[in-house]
Design a protein around this motif. Structure first.
Motif, PDB file in Angstrom:
ATOM      1  N   VAL A   1      42.048  45.864  44.312  1.00 15.46           N
ATOM      2  CA  VAL A   1      41.501  45.487  43.008  1.00 15.46           C
ATOM      3  C   VAL A   1      41.102  44.006  43.056  1.00 15.46           C
ATOM      4  CG1 VAL A   1      42.033  45.242  40.549  1.00 15.46           C
ATOM      5  CG2 VAL A   1      42.927  47.191  41.830  1.00 15.46           C
TER       6      VAL A   1
ATOM      7  N   LEU B   1      48.312  45.850  42.876  1.00 16.44           N
ATOM      8  CA  LEU B   1      46.871  46.011  42.673  1.00 16.44           C
ATOM      9  C   LEU B   1      46.101  45.346  43.814  1.00 16.44           C
ATOM     10  CD1 LEU B   1      46.793  45.229  38.849  1.00 16.44           C
ATOM     11  CD2 LEU B   1      46.809  47.466  39.958  1.00 16.44           C
ATOM     12  N   MET B   2      46.646  44.237  44.318  1.00 12.85           N
ATOM     13  CA  MET B   2      45.980  43.513  45.401  1.00 12.85           C
ATOM     14  C   MET B   2      45.884  44.396  46.647  1.00 12.85           C
ATOM     15  SD  MET B   2      46.690  41.422  48.333  1.00 12.85           S
ATOM     16  CE  MET B   2      48.346  40.770  48.208  1.00 12.85           C
TER      17      MET B   2
ATOM     18  N   LYS C   1      40.216  40.048  42.221  1.00 11.06           N
ATOM     19  CA  LYS C   1      41.144  39.015  41.776  1.00 11.06           C
ATOM     20  C   LYS C   1      41.219  38.885  40.252  1.00 11.06           C
ATOM     21  CE  LYS C   1      42.689  34.519  43.227  1.00 11.06           C
ATOM     22  NZ  LYS C   1      42.588  33.520  44.272  1.00 11.06           N
TER      23      LYS C   1
ATOM     24  N   ALA D   1      50.778  41.081  40.487  1.00 12.88           N
ATOM     25  CA  ALA D   1      49.490  41.662  40.870  1.00 12.88           C
ATOM     26  C   ALA D   1      49.515  42.269  42.270  1.00 12.88           C
ATOM     27  CB  ALA D   1      48.401  40.588  40.794  1.00 12.88           C
TER      28      ALA D   1
ATOM     29  N   GLU E   1      40.326  40.951  37.896  1.00 13.57           N
ATOM     30  CA  GLU E   1      40.823  42.143  37.223  1.00 13.57           C
ATOM     31  C   GLU E   1      42.334  42.291  37.384  1.00 13.57           C
ATOM     32  OE1 GLU E   1      38.713  45.635  38.419  1.00 13.57           O
ATOM     33  OE2 GLU E   1      40.063  46.924  37.261  1.00 13.57           O
ATOM     34  N   ARG E   2      42.808  42.036  38.615  1.00 12.38           N
ATOM     35  CA  ARG E   2      44.246  42.229  38.816  1.00 12.38           C
ATOM     36  C   ARG E   2      45.063  41.143  38.124  1.00 12.38           C
ATOM     37  NH1 ARG E   2      43.132  40.619  44.619  1.00 12.38           N
ATOM     38  NH2 ARG E   2      44.216  38.648  44.914  1.00 12.38           N
ATOM     39  N   HIS E   3      44.497  39.934  38.058  1.00  5.87           N
ATOM     40  CA  HIS E   3      45.223  38.879  37.352  1.00  5.87           C
ATOM     41  C   HIS E   3      45.282  39.164  35.857  1.00  5.87           C
ATOM     42  CE1 HIS E   3      45.121  35.517  40.624  1.00  5.87           C
ATOM     43  NE2 HIS E   3      45.954  36.499  40.892  1.00  5.87           N
TER      44      HIS E   3
ATOM     45  N   ASN F   1      51.454  48.985  38.013  1.00  2.74           N
ATOM     46  CA  ASN F   1      50.850  50.054  38.815  1.00  2.74           C
ATOM     47  C   ASN F   1      50.772  51.379  38.068  1.00  2.74           C
ATOM     48  OD1 ASN F   1      50.776  48.484  41.384  1.00  2.74           O
ATOM     49  ND2 ASN F   1      52.964  48.432  40.995  1.00  2.74           N
TER      50      ASN F   1
ATOM     51  N   ALA G   1      47.910  41.761  35.428  1.00  5.29           N
ATOM     52  CA  ALA G   1      49.235  41.166  35.623  1.00  5.29           C
ATOM     53  C   ALA G   1      49.651  40.364  34.392  1.00  5.29           C
ATOM     54  CB  ALA G   1      49.228  40.273  36.867  1.00  5.29           C
TER      55      ALA G   1
END
Lengths: 332, 271
Positions: free
Chosen positions: A106, A101-102, A108, A98, A110-112, A151, A115
């Motif tokens: 983005v 995205l972090m 937490k 992630a 959503e990015r998790h 990404n 991922a």
């Protein structure tokens, strides 16, 4: 069509060393492109030029039509799978994946989620909580792949990604990478020194030597019709034939090449052919490879298994189909 | 036979080891004992009696608090300077290649190899030459010279263990320089900086020689102790202070040791 990556007279010199020297190259969108060459041939520098870790000394680079000189790595829509994977040791697998995205901000959840999806894509679902140090080499490789793919890069760069894996794992990863590339439709640029890997995986291959591209083409083309002695020699043990030899059989004073499997070996020494002596034999399973000495010229021939193999030191006659003797572009 | 771990060492060796350890640590216990003695003019053995009155006396002495405050401030600021400069220097030396890199590495480490008296004299003459009055800041500068080394050594060892491609990977994934520092570099060198910073603090806190040359009228805690030893009254006060300092510094040093024991040693701890 705009090429995915285009080099125009691109050079990267380190002092007196011309790591990349006036390279012209176009990589098509959606292509699986391999850069093949011995170490120090400039293939990795080319990859780093695309990633933005190196800037060209002269010439230009564009990525999907946009000029890339001076653009830092973090502003390029290009991601890299590093040779040593470069996973962040202080983050768990999920946060590694992630990471891109972090830093883009983005949230937490959503990015998790993204991922987790990427981990599914590389067949490591549920591994998010582990630390990189708890994974095997093959698993780290998949995490590195997921971390890049999450990404949604326009171009994915792979620097000898299979180099550290053992043979069996390497073969299954080759297969998987190929399928992944087809499914995602992303342009893959792949650096390797393993000609077998390049030929089996890539749509097109560029063969590098001394900072230059010696030949670009489809694997069959590179294999069947090498343009120069270097390519013939590096890409799979073709017999390189000197101009005098070629003159005798093809009537032209040019360097030529002949694939080992295209040479027929006959024990009966009467009649037409090239007289030779067997120097050594190597049993390869599906075939036997013969080292031959034809009046000072070292040749290799492969005999399919099941055919009679002459003894070491035996005198034999070699014949080949003259159409298969390939004349190289390189001048004598 | 090379190493049979279950076999116990010969008795002679055990005694020698115990004697060595006793020699190292008994004097410290002696300091503790004298903190409770009733005799205030000389160190008399055995102590004629025991009392805890010196703790109250020490608490009430303004000069103790002043010296302690100065020492803490000097150590804190020197450590702060060392953390910034030492880390930057370690990053430059370990992440890039440039002409004279090895020489710079050596020059950075040199102040800790030089005897403190040389550093002290050199700084004193330099300050006089530049007509800088001796003050709190000259002490800080003097301490920073060796504090930088400790931080540098710890950071450089950690940087060398940290793969350079981590930084490239971070940039590749879209992080700019600041984000890379915050999310990748700092977490990877954090414990090394903590350990280096604690050691730097401890070194500065008990520094005498360089301080003697770079201080004006100010008294840091160790200087205050030295002066106190030649005075005949309330001697156990020094011991009370010493005891508190030992206990207060032991914990951070132990923590630093445990934080860095995996892999790199605490370099430069010998000053």
């Amino acid at each position: 069509m705009t090429p995915a990556v285009a080099f125009q007279k691109t050079s990267r010199h380190f002092g007196a060393v011309r790591a990349v020297d006036a390279v012209d190259l176009e990589i098509k969108p959606g292509e699986f492109f391999a850069m093949l060459g011995p170490s120090g041939s400039g293939k990795t520098t080319c990859l780093r030029l695309i990633a933005g870790f190196e800037q060209p000394t002269s010439g230009s680079i564009s990525i999907f039509g946009e000029r890339a000189e001076g653009v830092p790595p973090y502003r390029r829509n290009v991601n890299t799978v590093f040779q040593d994977y470069a996973l962040f040791p202080h983050l768990n697998v999920l946060d590694n994946v992630a990471y891109g995205l972090m830093v883009k901000g983005v949230g937490k959840d959503e990015r998790h989620r993204a991922a987790e999806d990427a981990l599914k894509l590389v067949q490591l679902p549920g591994y998010g909580g582990r630390k990189p140090s708890q994974l095997s080499g093959g698993q780290r490789q998949r995490v590195a792949l997921a971390r890049a793919l999450v990404n949604k890069p326009k171009v994915l760069l792979l620097d000898e990604p299979l180099g550290a894996l053992d043979l069996k794992l390497r073969e299954s990863m080759q297969e998987e990478l190929k399928q992944l590339q087809k499914a995602l439709g992303i342009t893959f640029v792949f650096v390797t020194h393993d000609q077998g890997e390049a030929l089996s995986m890539a749509d097109r291959v560029a063969v590098f030597n001394d900072g230059r591209i010696m030949q670009v083409g489809a694997p069959e083309e590179i294999y069947q019709r090498p343009a120069s002695r270097f390519v013939a020699d590096f890409v799979g043990s073709s017999n390189v034939l000197p101009p005098d030899f070629v003159q005798r059989y093809a009537g032209q004073h040019r360097w030529g090449s002949l694939r080992p499997e295209q040479i027929r070996v006959r024990s009966d020494t009467s009649g037409d052919g090239v007289a030779a002596r067997v120097v050594s034999r190597h049993y390869l399973g599906a075939a036997t490879k013969l080292s031959l000495d034809a009046n000072g010229l070292r040749l290799h021939a492969t005999l399919p298994s099941g055919t009679a193999v002459p003894e070491d030191g035996a005198h034999v006659m070699l014949t080949f189909n003259r159409d298969q003797l390939h004349l190289m572009e390189e001048q004598a | 036979m090379r190493s049979d771990r279950s076999q116990s060492a010969p008795t002679g060796l055990k005694i020698a080891a115990a004697a060595g350890l006793a020699f190292l640590h008994l004097p410290i216990l002696l300091i503790f004992v004298y903190a409770f003695t009733t005799e205030e003019k000389s160190y008399q053995w055995p102590p004629p009696g025991f009392t805890t009155q010196w703790f109250a006396v020490t608490w009430g002495r303004a000069d103790v608090w002043q010296a302690l405050g100065l020492s803490v401030q000097v150590a804190a600021i020197s450590t702060g300077i060392a953390l910034v400069l030492g880390t930057l220097c370690a990053a430059a030396v370990s992440q890039t290649r440039f002409f004279g890199r090895e020489a710079i590495s050596l020059l950075v480490i040199l102040p800790i190899a030089l005897p403190g008296i040389i550093t002290g004299i050199a700084l004193r003459s330099a300050f006089s030459l530049a007509e800088i009055p001796f003050s709190f800041w000259t002490i800080v500068l003097g301490h920073a010279t060796f504090c930088v080394v400790v931080v540098y050594n710890n950071a450089v060892a950690r940087f060398r263990r940290t793969s350079g491609s981590l930084i490239e990977a971070s940039m590749d994934l879209g992080a700019d320089g600041f984000q890379t520092f915050r999310h990748v570099i700092l977490p990877n060198i954090g414990t090394a900086l903590l350990a280096g910073g604690m050691l730097a603090f401890a070194l500065s806190f008990d520094e005498v020689i360089v301080t003697t040359f770079t201080a004006g009228q100010q008294q840091t805690l160790p200087i205050w102790m030295l002066e106190e030893l030649v005075r005949p009254r309330q001697r156990p006060v020094t011991n009370v202070v010493a005891m508190v300092v030992v206990l207060a510094t032991l914990l951070p040093i132990l923590a630093a040791y445990y934080l860095t024991r995996e892999g790199d040693q605490i370099a430069g701890a010998g000053k």
